[in-house]
Write an enzyme that holds these catalytic residues in place. Sequence first.
Site, short mmCIF file in Angstrom:
data_model
loop_
_atom_site.label_atom_id
_atom_site.label_comp_id
_atom_site.label_asym_id
_atom_site.label_seq_id
_atom_site.Cartn_x
_atom_site.Cartn_y
_atom_site.Cartn_z
N HIS A 78 53.95 17.66 -32.87
CA HIS A 78 54.05 17.99 -34.30
C HIS A 78 53.55 16.77 -35.08
CE1 HIS A 78 55.35 19.83 -37.93
NE2 HIS A 78 56.67 19.81 -37.80
N MET B 178 45.54 14.83 -28.62
CA MET B 178 46.35 14.96 -29.82
C MET B 178 45.47 15.00 -31.08
SD MET B 178 49.19 15.41 -28.68
CE MET B 178 49.92 15.35 -27.06
N HIS C 267 45.85 24.28 -32.78
CA HIS C 267 46.90 24.67 -33.71
C HIS C 267 47.53 25.98 -33.28
CE1 HIS C 267 48.99 25.45 -37.50
NE2 HIS C 267 48.94 24.13 -37.62
N ARG D 124 42.73 22.20 -43.84
CA ARG D 124 43.08 20.86 -44.31
C ARG D 124 42.17 19.81 -43.69
NH1 ARG D 124 49.05 21.06 -42.14
NH2 ARG D 124 47.79 21.61 -40.34
N ASP E 58 45.90 16.24 -38.45
CA ASP E 58 46.29 14.92 -37.95
C ASP E 58 45.11 14.07 -37.48
OD1 ASP E 58 49.09 15.12 -38.29
OD2 ASP E 58 49.12 16.58 -36.67
N ARG F 196 56.17 15.74 -46.41
CA ARG F 196 56.72 17.03 -45.96
C ARG F 196 58.15 17.27 -46.46
NH1 ARG F 196 54.98 20.59 -42.01
NH2 ARG F 196 52.96 20.05 -42.89
N ARG G 243 70.37 32.74 -36.30
CA ARG G 243 70.97 32.72 -34.97
C ARG G 243 70.32 33.84 -34.15
NH1 ARG G 243 72.59 34.10 -30.08
NH2 ARG G 243 74.62 33.30 -29.43
N1 COA Z 1 44.02 19.37 -25.95
C1 COA Z 1 43.70 19.97 -24.79
N2 COA Z 1 44.02 21.23 -24.51
C2 COA Z 1 44.69 21.92 -25.44
C3 COA Z 1 45.04 21.37 -26.68
C4 COA Z 1 44.68 20.03 -26.92
N3 COA Z 1 44.98 19.44 -28.05
N4 COA Z 1 45.68 22.29 -27.42
C5 COA Z 1 45.75 23.39 -26.68
N5 COA Z 1 45.14 23.16 -25.47
C6 COA Z 1 45.02 24.10 -24.39
C7 COA Z 1 46.28 24.05 -23.53
O1 COA Z 1 46.19 23.09 -22.50
C8 COA Z 1 46.36 25.46 -23.03
O2 COA Z 1 45.43 25.61 -21.98
P1 COA Z 1 45.77 26.58 -20.73
O3 COA Z 1 45.90 27.96 -21.33
O4 COA Z 1 44.61 26.39 -19.83
O5 COA Z 1 47.07 26.09 -20.17
C9 COA Z 1 45.82 26.29 -24.19
O6 COA Z 1 44.96 25.41 -24.91
C10 COA Z 1 46.94 26.77 -25.11
O7 COA Z 1 47.71 25.63 -25.48
P2 COA Z 1 49.24 25.67 -25.90
O8 COA Z 1 49.75 24.28 -25.97
O9 COA Z 1 50.00 26.64 -25.04
O10 COA Z 1 49.10 26.33 -27.34
P3 COA Z 1 50.16 26.24 -28.51
O11 COA Z 1 49.86 27.30 -29.46
O12 COA Z 1 51.54 26.16 -27.97
O13 COA Z 1 49.81 24.79 -29.04
C11 COA Z 1 49.66 22.89 -30.23
C12 COA Z 1 49.63 24.40 -30.30
C13 COA Z 1 49.37 22.33 -31.61
C14 COA Z 1 51.05 22.42 -29.78
C15 COA Z 1 48.61 22.38 -29.22
O14 COA Z 1 47.32 22.76 -29.64
C16 COA Z 1 48.71 20.90 -29.02
O15 COA Z 1 49.54 20.44 -28.23
N6 COA Z 1 47.87 20.10 -29.74
C17 COA Z 1 47.96 18.68 -29.68
C18 COA Z 1 49.09 18.17 -30.55
C19 COA Z 1 48.78 18.25 -32.01
O16 COA Z 1 47.69 17.91 -32.44
N7 COA Z 1 49.78 18.67 -32.76
C20 COA Z 1 49.67 18.78 -34.21
C21 COA Z 1 49.60 20.21 -34.59
S1 COA Z 1 49.27 20.39 -36.32
#
Ligand code: COA
Length: 396
Positions: free
Chosen positions: A224, A259, A263, A272, A333, A358, A377
Site C-alpha cells: 500500500h 513496487m 493496481h 494519477r 507511487d 490521506r 462485520r
Molecule cells: N510486479 C510484478 N508482478 C506483479 C506486480 C508487480 N508490481 N503486480 C502484480 N503482479 C503480478 C503478480 O505477481 C500476479 O502474477 P501471477 O498471476 O503470475 O501470480 C499478478 O500480477 C496479479 O497480482 P496480485 O498481487 O495478485 O494482484 P492484486 O490485485 O492483489 O495486486 C497490488 C495489486 C497493488 C497489490 C499489486 O499490483 C502489487 O503488489 N504492486 C506492487 C505494490 C504497489 O505498488 N502498491 C501500491 C498500490 S497503489
Amino acid sequence: MSAKKKQGGLAGIVAGKTAICTVGDGHSLRYCGYDIYELAKHASFEEVAFLLLYGELPKISDLETFKKNLFSNRILSKEMKEILKLVPKDSHPMDVMRTGVSLLGNLSPEKPDFSNQDFVALQILGASPSILLYWHAYHYQNKELDFESSESVLECSTAKFFLETLHQRQVPQIWVDAMNVSLILYAEHEFNASTFTSRTIASTLSDLHSSIVGGICALKGPLHGGANEAAMELLSGLPNVESVLPAMQKKLDNKEKIMGFGHRVYVTNDPRNIIIKEWSKKLSNYNADNKNELVKSGLLTHDVLESSKDLYDKSEVVERFMWESKKLFPNLDFYSASTYHFMGIPTDYFTPIFIMSRETGWLGHIFEQRADNKLIRPNAEYIGSGDREFVAMSSR
Ligand code: COA
C-alpha cells in the site's frame, strides 16, 4: 492460479457505499464528483481537504476559516514535544507518526458523543506534519523547533510549511507546487486498505484518533503506502540507465514484485500517474538547470544531486520494461518517489507524507461512516477441520 485465489483479498467485492470518491470505470478518479485532473490543476491541497471532509468546495471565507483553524494546530504541546524527543532516532518515521497521532488522543481525547469531531479532525490534520518535522529536527538537525515564534507557521500552505520546515530555508516555488499536487493526488482513493481499516474501526464507534492510527498502520505496508519508499529503493539500486534492463529482468525471473507497479482497481493506467510523472520530469529539468544554486543554498547535497542525475530516465526505462514484459503500469507511487527525491526529501519520509495527505480521505470516510453507521462485520467461509471431540491434555 485458481479462480478462488484470484478473487482473494475482497477483490471486486462492493463493501459499502460512499459519496466521497469513485475510481469509476477503472480509468478515472473523482473526488465528490470533481475530476482529479481539474483538482490537481486548479486547487490547493487545503481546498481539497475541505471538500473531502465536508463534501463541497469551500467559498473564500470558509477556506480562510478552515486554514486558520488547521494551521493553528501546527503548534505542538509541550507534552507532545517531550515525548517526540524520547522516540528513538532510528525509529521508522511511520512509527513516529503512529505514536504522535496516538499521543494526540491521550492529550486531547475526542468526546464520547463525537460532538467535537470537527475540532479533533483539524487537530490531527494540522499537527501531523509538525510531529514528523519536530522529531526530525530534534534528532537530525540538533534543533528544537519553536513553531510558536514563527508567523509563517500560521500562514503558509501545507506544502510550503512541510518543505521549508524540513529544509530550514526557503524552497523554490516549483517544489511547493509539486508538493501541493502530490498531496492532492494522495488525498483519497475510495475503499483502499487503509481507508477501509479506518472505516471498520469507526464502525465500532471507536474514536477518531484510533480510527486514524489504524489507517496509518495499514498504510505502512509496501503493498500500500510503503510502495513509494520501496520504488525509490529500487531506483537507487540501479546505478545507471544501462543497468536497468538486465537488473529488472533478473527481478522478474526471481518472481519479485516491482513496487510502484500494478493496481487492484485500475486496469490499463493510473490517472494519477500521468500527473505526477509530469511533475517528476519538471523537477528533474529544474534541478538540472539550477544545480549550482540548489547546492550553494544548501537545499540539495552533492549526493542527492548526483543520485538525481539520471533518475527520471531510469524511471522511464523501468516503466517501458514493465509494460512490455508484464503489461503492468506505474501507479501513483512510482513517480512520486523521484518527485520527492528531487526535493531532497529523505526516502523514509515518503510514506509519512502520504499520511499527511490521506488523513483527509480517512477523516471524510469516518464522518460518512458515522453519519449512517452499521458495524462492519463480514462473514468468513470456513475451511477448517470438521467437528472434533475435545482431547484432554494427557491424551494428546
Ligand atoms: N510486479 C510484478 N508482478 C506483479 C506486480 C508487480 N508490481 N503486480 C502484480 N503482479 C503480478 C503478480 O505477481 C500476479 O502474477 P501471477 O498471476 O503470475 O501470480 C499478478 O500480477 C496479479 O497480482 P496480485 O498481487 O495478485 O494482484 P492484486 O490485485 O492483489 O495486486 C497490488 C495489486 C497493488 C497489490 C499489486 O499490483 C502489487 O503488489 N504492486 C506492487 C505494490 C504497489 O505498488 N502498491 C501500491 C498500490 S497503489
